[in-house]
Design a protein around this motif. Structure first.
Motif, PDB file in Angstrom:
ATOM      1  N   ASP A  58      22.120 -24.373  23.804  1.00 39.55           N
ATOM      2  CA  ASP A  58      23.210 -24.807  22.933  1.00 39.55           C
ATOM      3  C   ASP A  58      23.377 -23.716  21.877  1.00 39.55           C
ATOM      4  OD1 ASP A  58      24.874 -27.040  21.570  1.00 39.55           O
ATOM      5  OD2 ASP A  58      23.482 -26.403  20.014  1.00 39.55           O
ATOM      6  N   ILE A  59      24.613 -23.272  21.651  1.00 38.05           N
ATOM      7  CA  ILE A  59      24.814 -22.119  20.768  1.00 38.05           C
ATOM      8  C   ILE A  59      24.405 -22.389  19.320  1.00 38.05           C
ATOM      9  CG2 ILE A  59      26.630 -21.050  22.188  1.00 38.05           C
ATOM     10  CD1 ILE A  59      28.632 -22.064  20.022  1.00 38.05           C
ATOM     11  N   ASN A  60      24.182 -23.657  18.988  1.00 42.43           N
ATOM     12  CA  ASN A  60      23.778 -23.970  17.612  1.00 42.43           C
ATOM     13  C   ASN A  60      22.319 -24.410  17.479  1.00 42.43           C
ATOM     14  OD1 ASN A  60      26.357 -23.493  16.361  1.00 42.43           O
ATOM     15  ND2 ASN A  60      27.057 -25.308  17.472  1.00 42.43           N
ATOM     16  N   THR A  61      21.574 -24.398  18.605  1.00 48.17           N
ATOM     17  CA  THR A  61      20.170 -24.825  18.553  1.00 48.17           C
ATOM     18  C   THR A  61      19.265 -23.656  18.927  1.00 48.17           C
ATOM     19  OG1 THR A  61      20.902 -27.009  19.274  1.00 48.17           O
ATOM     20  CG2 THR A  61      18.532 -26.575  19.406  1.00 48.17           C
ATOM     21  N   PRO A  62      18.509 -23.128  17.961  1.00 46.67           N
ATOM     22  CA  PRO A  62      17.678 -21.964  18.265  1.00 46.67           C
ATOM     23  C   PRO A  62      16.695 -22.246  19.403  1.00 46.67           C
ATOM     24  CG  PRO A  62      17.779 -22.352  15.897  1.00 46.67           C
ATOM     25  CD  PRO A  62      18.400 -23.552  16.551  1.00 46.67           C
ATOM     26  N   ALA A  63      16.716 -21.396  20.418  1.00 51.55           N
ATOM     27  CA  ALA A  63      15.880 -21.584  21.612  1.00 51.55           C
ATOM     28  C   ALA A  63      14.663 -20.658  21.568  1.00 51.55           C
ATOM     29  CB  ALA A  63      16.705 -21.282  22.856  1.00 51.55           C
ATOM     30  N   PRO A  64      13.537 -21.102  22.159  1.00 53.27           N
ATOM     31  CA  PRO A  64      12.407 -20.177  22.315  1.00 53.27           C
ATOM     32  C   PRO A  64      12.721 -19.134  23.387  1.00 53.27           C
ATOM     33  CG  PRO A  64      11.903 -22.276  23.374  1.00 53.27           C
ATOM     34  CD  PRO A  64      13.261 -22.429  22.721  1.00 53.27           C
ATOM     35  N   VAL A  65      11.980 -18.044  23.382  1.00 58.31           N
ATOM     36  CA  VAL A  65      12.165 -16.972  24.374  1.00 58.31           C
ATOM     37  C   VAL A  65      10.829 -16.630  25.014  1.00 58.31           C
ATOM     38  CG1 VAL A  65      12.874 -14.572  24.752  1.00 58.31           C
ATOM     39  CG2 VAL A  65      14.018 -15.931  23.011  1.00 58.31           C
ATOM     40  N   TYR A  66      10.822 -16.535  26.345  1.00 56.33           N
ATOM     41  CA  TYR A  66       9.629 -16.114  27.084  1.00 56.33           C
ATOM     42  C   TYR A  66       9.898 -14.779  27.754  1.00 56.33           C
ATOM     43  CZ  TYR A  66       8.821 -21.081  26.541  1.00 56.33           C
ATOM     44  OH  TYR A  66       8.684 -22.334  26.015  1.00 56.33           O
ATOM     45  N   PHE A  67       9.189 -13.743  27.327  1.00 58.08           N
ATOM     46  CA  PHE A  67       9.209 -12.471  28.057  1.00 58.08           C
ATOM     47  C   PHE A  67       8.195 -12.592  29.189  1.00 58.08           C
ATOM     48  CE2 PHE A  67      11.298  -8.934  25.611  1.00 58.08           C
ATOM     49  CZ  PHE A  67      11.776  -9.679  24.550  1.00 58.08           C
ATOM     50  N   SER A  68       8.519 -12.029  30.353  1.00 61.38           N
ATOM     51  CA  SER A  68       7.585 -12.064  31.477  1.00 61.38           C
ATOM     52  C   SER A  68       7.588 -10.688  32.151  1.00 61.38           C
ATOM     53  CB  SER A  68       8.021 -13.171  32.443  1.00 61.38           C
ATOM     54  OG  SER A  68       7.090 -13.332  33.477  1.00 61.38           O
ATOM     55  N   PHE A  69       6.466  -9.978  32.040  1.00 64.20           N
ATOM     56  CA  PHE A  69       6.368  -8.583  32.515  1.00 64.20           C
ATOM     57  C   PHE A  69       5.716  -8.523  33.897  1.00 64.20           C
ATOM     58  CE2 PHE A  69       6.558  -8.380  27.895  1.00 64.20           C
ATOM     59  CZ  PHE A  69       7.469  -7.350  27.680  1.00 64.20           C
TER      60      PHE A  69
END
Ligand SMILES: *[C@@H]1O[C@H](CO)[C@@H](O)[C@H](O)[C@H]1NC(C)=O
Ligand SMILES: *[C@@H]1O[C@H](CO)[C@@H](O)[C@H](O)[C@H]1NC(C)=O
Length: 331
Positions: A58-69
């Motif tokens: 949702d553009i107004n709800t800050p989302a977590p981010v997972y980097f995966s290498f």
């Protein structure tokens, strides 16, 4: 009790969200629609990555981010398949990023290209770019990876500039090179911070590619326990609690789990040892590891779903006080 990713994400959202500049903006036209992923290039650079936008974005709800290498000689597509971070069954809420290496290797591996901009610059720039384009909770950015990509997750944690932007780190069968003499890496010098550096490592005991006890080859790999103890020390933890085997929780008697409790914060550092497993990502869905080197996967399609544990660790560390992390995860 069966905790779904959704309930944990809701728990994590109760932490103080730090919205990025991209909040409130429409998803850029080239980006995937929520619930899908696409291959992109970082503007102003020749580096590529896969971006997954979760179904609940949702553009107004800050989302977590997972980097995966990805691991050495692999690529971002194989890593997306292995880690399952783009599978809505496990991840409804988090943005996943699969960066691609320059030549199949990540900084710390002696075969990696070290010229600047290097892999740390790329990681830093990619995160800055994503924060400008998408609505990200900058307090819930996580790094994970397999093998050389797992070791690179440690390289990130050790870099004061880049590591401080990530809330927690998780490696699967990490290849832990001594980086002291590697240009652009050097000795481990994390930034000091109150939240510390939550760190998780999974390793198969019969791994011959990145042996759990390291090796003495020209490009020596360090024993996994040394890495865990380094992070335990950096986090102000004592020795780890006794090993726990629990086939109710792990669905197998072959997995044992150790946690380090640190100044009242439980389970900041954690380790899973998978007996009889090699350089392989256990999973109930088939994956590239089974297809490309079944000899390293003696457990076959085992029921221990590492990607669930993996995501859950990363989600839980973002909850205030890290409470409950010492409790083994339910499946
Ligand atoms: C840490 O990473 C940043 C960004 O890539 C880089 O500019 C810096 O030189 C690195 N620090 C060390 C000590 O290598
Ligand atoms: C295994 O975990 C379950 C669920 O948390 C718990 O009820 C049980 O006591 C544990 N068994 C052992 C041997 O620790």
């Amino acid at each position: 009790m069966r905790l779904t990713s959704l309930s944990l994400a809701a728990l994590a959202a109760s932490a103080n969200a730090a919205p990025s500049a991209g909040c409130g903006q429409a998803i850029p036209p080239k980006y995937p629609s929520p619930g899908s992923s696409t291959d992109l290039k970082l503007p102003g650079s020749d580096r590529r990555y896969i971006l997954y936008i979760p179904p609940n974005y949702d553009i107004n709800t800050p989302a977590p981010v997972y980097f995966s290498f990805h691991g050495a000689t692999k690529d971002m597509s194989e890593q997306e398949d292995l880690s399952q971070f783009s599978n809505p069954e496990f991840n409804q809420d988090g943005i996943a990023l699969y960066p691609n290496s320059k030549n199949g290797y990540w900084l710390s591996n002696p075969k990696a290209e070290t010229a600047r901009p290097n892999d740390l610059d790329f990681t830093n720039d990619l995160l800055t770019h994503m924060e400008a384009k998408l609505c990200i909770d900058t307090s819930r950015v996580y790094s994970a990876g397999k093998s050389n990509g797992g070791g690179f997750t440690g390289v990130i944690a050790c870099n004061a500039t880049v590591g401080r932007r990530f809330a927690a780190f998780a490696a699967v069968n990490g290849a832990w090179y001594n980086t002291d003499d590697i240009p652009g890496v050097g000795p481990c010098q994390p930034a000091q911070r109150e939240e510390g550096y939550p760190f998780l490592e999974f390793h198969g005991t019969t791994d011959t590619t990145a042996p759990i006890d390291g090796n003495d080859e020209a490009s020596a790999k360090l024993p996994v326990i040394d890495i865990l103890e380094l992070w335990a020390e950096n986090n102000g933890c004592g020795s780890h609690e006794p090993w726990v085997k629990n086939d109710t929780v792990f669905e197998t008697p072959l997995v044992k789990h150790a946690v380090w409790n640190c100044g009242g914060r439980d389970g900041v550092v954690q380790h899973y040892r998978e007996g009889e497993n090699g350089h392989c990502w256990p999973s109930t869905v088939t994956n590239d590891d089974y297809e490309s080197h079944p000899d390293q996967c003696p457990l076959g399609k085992y029921v221990f779903q590492r990607y669930r544990v993996h995501l859950r660790f990363l989600q839980r560390v973002s909850t205030p006080g890290l409470k409950g992390l010492g409790v083994p995860f339910t499946s």
